[in-house]
Design a protein around this motif. Structure first.
Motif, PDB file in Angstrom:
ATOM      1  N   MET A 147     -20.261 -12.232  48.265  1.00 56.99           N
ATOM      2  CA  MET A 147     -20.233 -11.203  49.082  1.00 56.99           C
ATOM      3  C   MET A 147     -19.051 -11.109  50.057  1.00 56.99           C
ATOM      4  SD  MET A 147     -24.345 -11.630  50.502  1.00 56.99           S
ATOM      5  CE  MET A 147     -24.274 -13.465  50.479  1.00 56.99           C
ATOM      6  N   VAL A 148     -18.572 -12.164  50.469  1.00 58.85           N
ATOM      7  CA  VAL A 148     -17.328 -12.024  51.599  1.00 58.85           C
ATOM      8  C   VAL A 148     -15.783 -12.094  50.779  1.00 58.85           C
ATOM      9  CG1 VAL A 148     -19.039 -12.885  53.198  1.00 58.85           C
ATOM     10  CG2 VAL A 148     -17.574 -14.601  52.007  1.00 58.85           C
ATOM     11  N   GLY A 149     -16.010 -12.715  49.600  1.00 54.92           N
ATOM     12  CA  GLY A 149     -14.584 -13.093  48.959  1.00 54.92           C
ATOM     13  C   GLY A 149     -13.920 -14.460  49.490  1.00 54.92           C
ATOM     14  N   PRO A 150     -13.008 -14.825  48.984  1.00 52.18           N
ATOM     15  CA  PRO A 150     -12.206 -16.220  49.366  1.00 52.18           C
ATOM     16  C   PRO A 150     -11.864 -16.354  50.502  1.00 52.18           C
ATOM     17  CG  PRO A 150     -10.685 -14.957  47.600  1.00 52.18           C
ATOM     18  CD  PRO A 150     -12.265 -14.142  47.939  1.00 52.18           C
ATOM     19  N   LYS A 151     -11.278 -15.365  51.181  1.00 59.18           N
ATOM     20  CA  LYS A 151     -10.455 -15.248  52.682  1.00 59.18           C
ATOM     21  C   LYS A 151     -11.522 -15.633  53.554  1.00 59.18           C
ATOM     22  CE  LYS A 151      -8.495 -12.503  56.001  1.00 59.18           C
ATOM     23  NZ  LYS A 151      -9.526 -12.648  56.862  1.00 59.18           N
ATOM     24  N   ASP A 152     -12.914 -14.997  53.702  1.00 57.80           N
ATOM     25  CA  ASP A 152     -13.951 -15.360  54.640  1.00 57.80           C
ATOM     26  C   ASP A 152     -14.935 -16.527  54.258  1.00 57.80           C
ATOM     27  OD1 ASP A 152     -12.768 -13.703  56.554  1.00 57.80           O
ATOM     28  OD2 ASP A 152     -13.902 -11.834  55.705  1.00 57.80           O
ATOM     29  N   LEU A 153     -14.740 -17.150  53.158  1.00 59.92           N
ATOM     30  CA  LEU A 153     -15.577 -18.138  52.629  1.00 59.92           C
ATOM     31  C   LEU A 153     -16.150 -19.228  53.724  1.00 59.92           C
ATOM     32  CD1 LEU A 153     -17.578 -18.895  50.552  1.00 59.92           C
ATOM     33  CD2 LEU A 153     -15.661 -20.249  49.137  1.00 59.92           C
ATOM     34  N   ALA A 154     -14.953 -19.629  54.196  1.00 57.93           N
ATOM     35  CA  ALA A 154     -15.461 -20.863  54.946  1.00 57.93           C
ATOM     36  C   ALA A 154     -15.882 -20.611  56.352  1.00 57.93           C
ATOM     37  CB  ALA A 154     -13.968 -21.695  55.527  1.00 57.93           C
ATOM     38  N   ASN A 155     -15.708 -19.134  56.867  1.00 54.84           N
ATOM     39  CA  ASN A 155     -16.331 -18.795  58.027  1.00 54.84           C
ATOM     40  C   ASN A 155     -17.782 -18.324  57.666  1.00 54.84           C
ATOM     41  OD1 ASN A 155     -17.009 -15.594  59.510  1.00 54.84           O
ATOM     42  ND2 ASN A 155     -16.013 -17.223  60.756  1.00 54.84           N
ATOM     43  N   ALA A 156     -18.231 -17.729  56.384  1.00 54.85           N
ATOM     44  CA  ALA A 156     -19.506 -17.343  56.202  1.00 54.85           C
ATOM     45  C   ALA A 156     -20.289 -18.714  55.915  1.00 54.85           C
ATOM     46  CB  ALA A 156     -19.549 -16.627  54.963  1.00 54.85           C
ATOM     47  N   ALA A 197     -38.278 -10.306  54.104  1.00 54.20           N
ATOM     48  CA  ALA A 197     -36.699 -10.053  54.709  1.00 54.20           C
ATOM     49  C   ALA A 197     -35.628 -10.188  53.716  1.00 54.20           C
ATOM     50  CB  ALA A 197     -36.549 -10.532  56.068  1.00 54.20           C
ATOM     51  N   PRO A 198     -35.340 -11.290  53.366  1.00 48.25           N
ATOM     52  CA  PRO A 198     -34.328 -11.529  52.233  1.00 48.25           C
ATOM     53  C   PRO A 198     -34.521 -10.710  51.087  1.00 48.25           C
ATOM     54  CG  PRO A 198     -35.904 -13.507  52.220  1.00 48.25           C
ATOM     55  CD  PRO A 198     -36.005 -12.701  53.283  1.00 48.25           C
ATOM     56  N   VAL A 199     -35.735 -10.562  50.561  1.00 48.25           N
ATOM     57  CA  VAL A 199     -35.990  -9.779  49.379  1.00 48.25           C
ATOM     58  C   VAL A 199     -35.448  -8.350  49.334  1.00 48.25           C
ATOM     59  CG1 VAL A 199     -37.767  -8.770  47.727  1.00 48.25           C
ATOM     60  CG2 VAL A 199     -37.865 -11.204  48.352  1.00 48.25           C
ATOM     61  N   VAL A 200     -35.782  -7.869  50.872  1.00 51.95           N
ATOM     62  CA  VAL A 200     -35.590  -6.233  50.930  1.00 51.95           C
ATOM     63  C   VAL A 200     -33.868  -6.371  51.032  1.00 51.95           C
ATOM     64  CG1 VAL A 200     -35.750  -4.582  52.758  1.00 51.95           C
ATOM     65  CG2 VAL A 200     -37.692  -5.781  52.130  1.00 51.95           C
ATOM     66  N   GLY A 201     -33.386  -7.199  51.737  1.00 45.51           N
ATOM     67  CA  GLY A 201     -32.088  -7.193  52.033  1.00 45.51           C
ATOM     68  C   GLY A 201     -31.290  -7.310  50.726  1.00 45.51           C
ATOM     69  N   LEU A 202     -31.769  -8.120  49.425  1.00 43.10           N
ATOM     70  CA  LEU A 202     -31.112  -8.377  48.284  1.00 43.10           C
ATOM     71  C   LEU A 202     -31.224  -6.986  47.711  1.00 43.10           C
ATOM     72  CD1 LEU A 202     -32.331 -11.783  47.400  1.00 43.10           C
ATOM     73  CD2 LEU A 202     -29.758 -10.996  47.631  1.00 43.10           C
ATOM     74  N   LEU A 203     -32.319  -6.223  47.788  1.00 46.40           N
ATOM     75  CA  LEU A 203     -32.193  -5.047  47.169  1.00 46.40           C
ATOM     76  C   LEU A 203     -31.744  -3.945  47.681  1.00 46.40           C
ATOM     77  CD1 LEU A 203     -36.319  -5.012  46.596  1.00 46.40           C
ATOM     78  CD2 LEU A 203     -34.687  -5.170  45.155  1.00 46.40           C
ATOM     79  N   MET A 204     -31.277  -4.021  49.012  1.00 45.82           N
ATOM     80  CA  MET A 204     -30.576  -2.864  49.543  1.00 45.82           C
ATOM     81  C   MET A 204     -28.843  -3.044  49.503  1.00 45.82           C
ATOM     82  SD  MET A 204     -32.632  -2.654  53.048  1.00 45.82           S
ATOM     83  CE  MET A 204     -31.287  -1.346  53.987  1.00 45.82           C
ATOM     84  N   MET A 205     -28.546  -4.239  48.717  1.00 43.69           N
ATOM     85  CA  MET A 205     -27.082  -4.528  48.721  1.00 43.69           C
ATOM     86  C   MET A 205     -26.474  -3.383  47.852  1.00 43.69           C
ATOM     87  SD  MET A 205     -26.725  -8.723  48.474  1.00 43.69           S
ATOM     88  CE  MET A 205     -27.233  -9.697  50.098  1.00 43.69           C
ATOM     89  N   ARG A 206     -25.192  -3.064  48.100  1.00 38.76           N
ATOM     90  CA  ARG A 206     -24.388  -2.415  47.305  1.00 38.76           C
ATOM     91  C   ARG A 206     -23.610  -3.340  46.283  1.00 38.76           C
ATOM     92  NH1 ARG A 206     -21.724   0.463  52.315  1.00 38.76           N
ATOM     93  NH2 ARG A 206     -23.530   2.111  52.836  1.00 38.76           N
ATOM     94  N   THR A 207     -23.993  -3.241  44.986  1.00 38.52           N
ATOM     95  CA  THR A 207     -23.398  -4.365  43.793  1.00 38.52           C
ATOM     96  C   THR A 207     -21.923  -3.852  43.639  1.00 38.52           C
ATOM     97  OG1 THR A 207     -24.554  -2.690  42.164  1.00 38.52           O
ATOM     98  CG2 THR A 207     -25.751  -4.617  42.813  1.00 38.52           C
ATOM     99  N   SER A 208     -21.697  -2.728  43.898  1.00 41.51           N
ATOM    100  CA  SER A 208     -20.377  -2.368  43.685  1.00 41.51           C
ATOM    101  C   SER A 208     -19.210  -2.991  44.538  1.00 41.51           C
ATOM    102  CB  SER A 208     -20.234  -0.798  43.729  1.00 41.51           C
ATOM    103  OG  SER A 208     -20.292  -0.274  45.014  1.00 41.51           O
ATOM    104  N   GLU A 209     -19.665  -3.386  45.676  1.00 42.58           N
ATOM    105  CA  GLU A 209     -18.941  -4.080  46.807  1.00 42.58           C
ATOM    106  C   GLU A 209     -18.864  -5.605  46.571  1.00 42.58           C
ATOM    107  OE1 GLU A 209     -20.124  -2.927  50.628  1.00 42.58           O
ATOM    108  OE2 GLU A 209     -19.755  -0.738  50.211  1.00 42.58           O
ATOM    109  N   LEU A 210     -19.804  -6.190  45.495  1.00 48.84           N
ATOM    110  CA  LEU A 210     -19.622  -7.629  45.363  1.00 48.84           C
ATOM    111  C   LEU A 210     -18.639  -8.043  44.818  1.00 48.84           C
ATOM    112  CD1 LEU A 210     -23.145  -8.223  44.047  1.00 48.84           C
ATOM    113  CD2 LEU A 210     -22.534  -8.915  46.285  1.00 48.84           C
ATOM    114  N   HIS A 211     -17.728  -9.114  45.076  1.00 51.23           N
ATOM    115  CA  HIS A 211     -16.592  -9.634  44.594  1.00 51.23           C
ATOM    116  C   HIS A 211     -16.723 -10.319  42.876  1.00 51.23           C
ATOM    117  CE1 HIS A 211     -13.891  -9.585  48.139  1.00 51.23           C
ATOM    118  NE2 HIS A 211     -15.084  -9.399  48.778  1.00 51.23           N
ATOM    119  N   LYS A 212     -16.065  -9.940  42.225  1.00 56.11           N
ATOM    120  CA  LYS A 212     -16.464 -10.342  40.840  1.00 56.11           C
ATOM    121  C   LYS A 212     -15.892 -12.009  40.420  1.00 56.11           C
ATOM    122  CE  LYS A 212     -17.605  -6.124  39.281  1.00 56.11           C
ATOM    123  NZ  LYS A 212     -18.934  -5.758  38.904  1.00 56.11           N
ATOM    124  N   VAL A 213     -16.982 -12.400  39.941  1.00 64.28           N
ATOM    125  CA  VAL A 213     -16.812 -14.039  39.698  1.00 64.28           C
ATOM    126  C   VAL A 213     -17.056 -14.257  38.392  1.00 64.28           C
ATOM    127  CG1 VAL A 213     -17.455 -16.343  40.194  1.00 64.28           C
ATOM    128  CG2 VAL A 213     -17.285 -14.934  42.148  1.00 64.28           C
TER     129      VAL A 213
END
Length: 439
Positions: A147-156, A197-213
């Motif tokens: 979700m956040v990428g390597p740069k913000d991982l420690a903060n997240a 709440a988390p189920v709805v949040g996961l469904l609303m995510m934009r998969t195109s914005e996820l960092h590829k792993v």
């Protein structure tokens, strides 16, 4: 701290790290919002579950058995959960696990509200929840990087802990009121519904914005590969060893606090909720400070673990309720600092392709030791009293911190130096002097 294979490059100057920098990601904002709701329900269920078992059985050992059953699956199957988290797409996997935990909460609510609940029902629900957590925990840990990428991982990672502790401020207090007013069943009901709440949040995510792993392919020897990877990196193995001791022996608060409230201070469920809320206040402060620091140091981890153990020993012999309650705040702060610092240190030093397996080992050691520690300390608390049980947990935690600190110092070529500074004793680590061979 020296970085490992998964170390990240320096942050870009255009987007400096701040206390809430990871919230710039829309996907992470949805994730965090859903988690704070479900975490609140989870804390309500924990308080209601412990108090229900204590009220049915009158035994701290029974509370220990409940906790042990909830964490036993992590001890038995934790590494397999990490393999699945590395192999499978994490968002669909989390949709399944979050839904399953919601259904478990609703099942316990129906049994309790209908008046048919027995202690074995609580045991069974705790065990089923633990089975789901085997996969849910490493998947959630590893999904943060997507979700956040390597740069913000420690903060997240730090904000995840702040999120969990914020819910801990509200959940125990609400649970205490609900249990006193209408019984434990409604706390279980609200917990089950909170997973929407988390189920709805996961469904609303934009998969195109996820960092590829890159996901690990199906293959033989992946468990062994994960263990070999950790054993080859001291910056991974020793923090994991330390949190294993702290989690097994120092985090048996449901046993100790319920016993103190019942046997020492003669309080009610609302008093138990108050102590958990005070501890959560300190934990939230520790999480926010960790988010502000950004980078994690093993020196901080060892120091926080030592202070955590020392505070538990002091608190065990507090002569009054209000002193005992006040000491819950620093205990929460240092306990959370141990957890967050170890978590972010291990994640940042791990190759992304191995992160699910490494974090499953981390969680297996941290929470998987509970099936060993909880029954043991439940028995000690029942036999010798809450004060002895609490002090014993603190003593083991302190000894583990000192031992691991000395090992890490030796691995890093450091030694302990004891001296005086400005009229006060000082203990610090300094580099060992290399011997110059004679001419």
């Amino acid at each position: 701290m020296s970085t490992g294979p998964g170390a990240d490059s320096a942050p870009a100057p255009t987007a400096p790290t701040s206390m809430f920098s990871s919230l710039r990601s829309r996907n992470y904002r949805l994730f965090a919002s859903g988690q704070v709701v479900s975490n609140t329900g989870t804390w309500m269920q924990r308080i209601a579950q412990d108090w229900l078992v204590l009220s049915i059985t009158g035994s701290a050992s029974a509370v220990g058995i409940t906790i042990a059953l909830q964490f036993l699956p992590m001890l038995l199957f934790g590494l397999y959960g990490g393999v699945l988290a590395d192999r499978l797409p994490k968002r669909p996997l989390l949709l399944f696990t979050q839904s399953a935990m919601g259904l478990a909460g609703l099942a316990l609510a129906v049994l309790t509200l209908s008046g048919h609940v027995e202690v074995w029902h609580v045991y069974a629900t705790a065990f089923v929840t633990g089975l789901v957590t085997v996969v849910d925990n490493p998947a959630r840990q590893a999904f943060v990087a997507e979700m956040v990428g390597p740069k913000d991982l420690a903060n997240a990672v730090s904000l995840n802990s702040a999120n969990f502790q914020s819910a801990r401020l509200v959940g125990p207090a609400v649970a205490g009121v609900l249990i006193t007013a209408v019984g434990s069943g409604y706390a279980f009901l609200l917990n089950g519904l909170s997973f929407l709440a988390p189920v709805v949040g996961l469904l609303m995510m934009r998969t195109s914005e996820l960092h590829k792993v890159e996901r690990a392919p199906r293959g033989k020897g992946q468990l062994r590969e994960g263990l070999k990877y950790v054993s080859a990196h001291p910056e991974l193995i020793w923090p994991i060893v330390l949190v294993g001791f702290i989690g097994t022996f120092g985090f048996n608060f449901p046993i100790w606090l319920s016993a103190f409230v019942d046997d020492v201070f003669h309080g009610e469920a609302s008093t138990y909720g108050l102590l958990n809320t005070l501890m959560a206040t300190g934990s939230l402060a520790g999480a926010l400070l960790a988010a502000r620091r950004g980078a994690s140091r093993l020196r901080l981890l060892v120091g926080a673990a030592a202070l955590f153990g020392l505070l538990e020993i002091v608190t065990a012999f507090a002569p009054s309720f209000w002193l005992f309650a006040a000491l819950m705040v620093p205990i929460g702060m240092f306990g959370l600092t141990v957890n967050v610092t170890a978590n972010s240190s291990v994640q940042m030093a791990t190759d992304p392709a191995m992160r699910g397996r490494v974090m499953s080992l981390f969680m297996m050691v941290f929470t998987g030791g509970t099936p060993l520690g909880a029954p043991l300390f439940g028995w000690i608390t029942d036999t010798y009293g809450p004060r002895v049980g609490f002090a014993a947990g603190g003593l083991i935690s302190l000894a583990a911190a000192v031992t691991v600190g000395l090992v890490l110092a030796r691995v890093g070529g450091l030694k302990v130096a004891v001296g005086w500074r400005r009229g006060h004793p000082e203990v610090r680590f300094v580099e060992r002097r290399k011997l110059i061979p004679a001419a």
